[in-house]
Design a protein around this motif. Structure first.
Motif, mmCIF file in Angstrom:
data_model
loop_
_atom_site.group_PDB
_atom_site.id
_atom_site.type_symbol
_atom_site.label_atom_id
_atom_site.label_comp_id
_atom_site.label_asym_id
_atom_site.label_seq_id
_atom_site.Cartn_x
_atom_site.Cartn_y
_atom_site.Cartn_z
ATOM 1 N N SER A 176 0.836 -1.209 0.000
ATOM 2 C CA SER A 176 0.000 0.000 0.000
ATOM 3 C C SER A 176 0.870 1.258 0.000
ATOM 4 C CB SER A 176 -0.910 0.027 1.237
ATOM 5 O OG SER A 176 -1.784 -1.074 1.232
ATOM 6 N N GLU A 215 -8.352 2.878 -2.314
ATOM 7 C CA GLU A 215 -8.266 4.336 -2.465
ATOM 8 C C GLU A 215 -9.373 5.079 -1.719
ATOM 9 O OE1 GLU A 215 -7.557 5.762 -6.416
ATOM 10 O OE2 GLU A 215 -5.939 4.345 -6.775
ATOM 11 N N SER A 253 -4.947 -1.574 5.564
ATOM 12 C CA SER A 253 -4.353 -1.688 4.227
ATOM 13 C C SER A 253 -5.388 -1.858 3.123
ATOM 14 C CB SER A 253 -3.380 -2.870 4.189
ATOM 15 O OG SER A 253 -2.411 -2.741 5.181
ATOM 16 N N ASN A 295 -4.812 3.100 9.547
ATOM 17 C CA ASN A 295 -4.553 2.770 8.141
ATOM 18 C C ASN A 295 -4.752 1.286 7.857
ATOM 19 O OD1 ASN A 295 -1.700 4.978 8.372
ATOM 20 N ND2 ASN A 295 -3.769 5.512 7.809
ATOM 21 N N ALA A 312 -7.988 8.412 3.805
ATOM 22 C CA ALA A 312 -7.340 8.038 5.063
ATOM 23 C C ALA A 312 -6.328 9.116 5.446
ATOM 24 C CB ALA A 312 -6.647 6.682 4.921
ATOM 25 N N LEU A 363 1.425 4.263 -2.923
ATOM 26 C CA LEU A 363 1.241 5.694 -2.651
ATOM 27 C C LEU A 363 2.450 6.496 -3.147
ATOM 28 C CD1 LEU A 363 -0.251 5.445 0.948
ATOM 29 C CD2 LEU A 363 -1.402 6.534 -0.994
ATOM 30 N N ILE A 392 -6.944 1.359 2.058
ATOM 31 C CA ILE A 392 -6.004 2.215 1.324
ATOM 32 C C ILE A 392 -5.833 1.702 -0.102
ATOM 33 C CG2 ILE A 392 -3.578 2.971 1.222
ATOM 34 C CD1 ILE A 392 -3.762 3.071 4.345
ATOM 35 N N PHE A 444 -4.815 10.416 0.744
ATOM 36 C CA PHE A 444 -4.035 9.986 1.900
ATOM 37 C C PHE A 444 -3.373 11.222 2.503
ATOM 38 C CE2 PHE A 444 -0.389 7.637 3.926
ATOM 39 C CZ PHE A 444 -1.149 6.744 4.676
#
Length: 309
Positions: A18, A121, A115, A113, A124, A22, A118, A148
């Motif tokens: 993850s 999408e 996973s 968080n 968070a 990002l 995240i 994020f």
């Protein structure tokens, strides 16, 4: 991307993947290393500016020692995204990295968080904390996106302990839901759990206010209320009558709260810290008591003021 970085992600589990996604989405060059992967650790670390560790607690010291044997840029920043305590020394992951790399900046990344969310999408937020503010700001830019949100914090120990200690409370929360004890009981448990986290953190030298932020209360709420949480699942399934061995054998990934609970009890005894919830979770994990007996123990404690003014 005006200032792209080369980022090494150590650990290819859900959390490492993850974070890799990002950074890559922000235009950084990302290399991922895992024990099962084809790339050597030396190749992954060559000329990197950021080294992020997302490996499970049990492997941190070993991997940090391996990293030490390769040439690194003196400006390389270490980021730790592991939540746990070393069973031998009771050290946090950042303390291990900082001891082995005393001349490098170490940043802690922790927050609510999950996973899977995240990867989907979903929005968070997280916290990056360091004793060197500029290092935290570099890491903040690498991982921030419109989905994020990354905050900085000057209390790395508090941020790290928030993410670590809440795993034990999440096991208790899973038990609470598994026994169908209701919303009142869950609210009381999580609130008193936060008080326990603050008490332990203060003893360790962390700041109280950090625990009321994203990496403390935020992560506690996420982990205590989501079936996606492995620690929550441990408690929930224990309440359903399964054995710990059976639960851990079928769990995808590591429930760090199981090891953390053992280490925490060891430290609490040494430092004489009152940890009633942690103690009952520990006894439950050891098979000394049933979930119902753990509840009775907590409810029948001596009555007292909520706070010691």
């Amino acid at each position: 991307m005006t200032n792209p970085k080369t980022v090494a992600i150590l650990g290819a589990g859900a959390w490492g993947a993850s974070l890799a996604n990002l950074a890559a989405a922000n235009g950084h060059q990302v290399r991922v290393w895992s024990r099962q992967g084809s790339q050597t650790l030396e190749a992954v670390l060559k000329d990197v500016q950021i080294i992020l560790s997302a490996i499970s607690m049990i492997g941190v010291r070993d991997v940090a020692s391996q990293v030490q044997s390769f040439p690194l840029s003196p400006e390389a920043i270490f980021v730790t995204a592991t939540k746990g305590l070393d069973p031998e020394t009771t050290c946090t992951p950042s303390q291990i990295w900082q001891t082995i790399f005393p001349n490098h900046a170490v940043v802690v990344l922790s927050g609510p968080n999950l996973s899977k969310e995240i990867q989907m999408e979903l929005p968070a937020a997280t916290v990056v904390a360091s004793n060197i503010p500029t290092a935290a700001e570099v890491v903040q830019l690498v991982f921030s996106s419109h989905r994020f949100r990354v905050y900085t914090n000057p209390d790395p120990l508090g941020v790290e302990l928030g993410g670590t200690l809440k795993n034990v409370i999440a096991i208790a929360a899973g038990v609470c839901d598994g026994l169908q004890l209701g919303t009142n009981a869950k609210a009381a448990l999580v609130t008193r759990g936060l008080t326990e986290m603050v008490r332990i953190g203060n003893n360790w030298g962390a700041k109280t206010e950090t625990f009321y932020g994203l990496s403390g209360l935020g992560d506690l709420l996420a982990t205590c209320n989501s079936p996606l949480s492995r620690n929550y699942q441990v408690g929930y399934q224990l309440a359903g009558g399964k054995s710990l061995t059976e639960i851990l054998a079928n769990l995808q990934g590591t429930a760090e709260g199981v090891n953390t609970c053992r280490v925490l009890m060891q430290r609490a005894k040494q430092q004489n810290i009152a940890v009633p919830i942690t103690e009952q979770v520990y006894r439950l994990l050891q098979g000394e008591i049933t979930p119902g007996q753990a509840l009775d123990e907590l409810m029948l404690r001596d009555i007292k003021p909520e706070y010691n003014y």
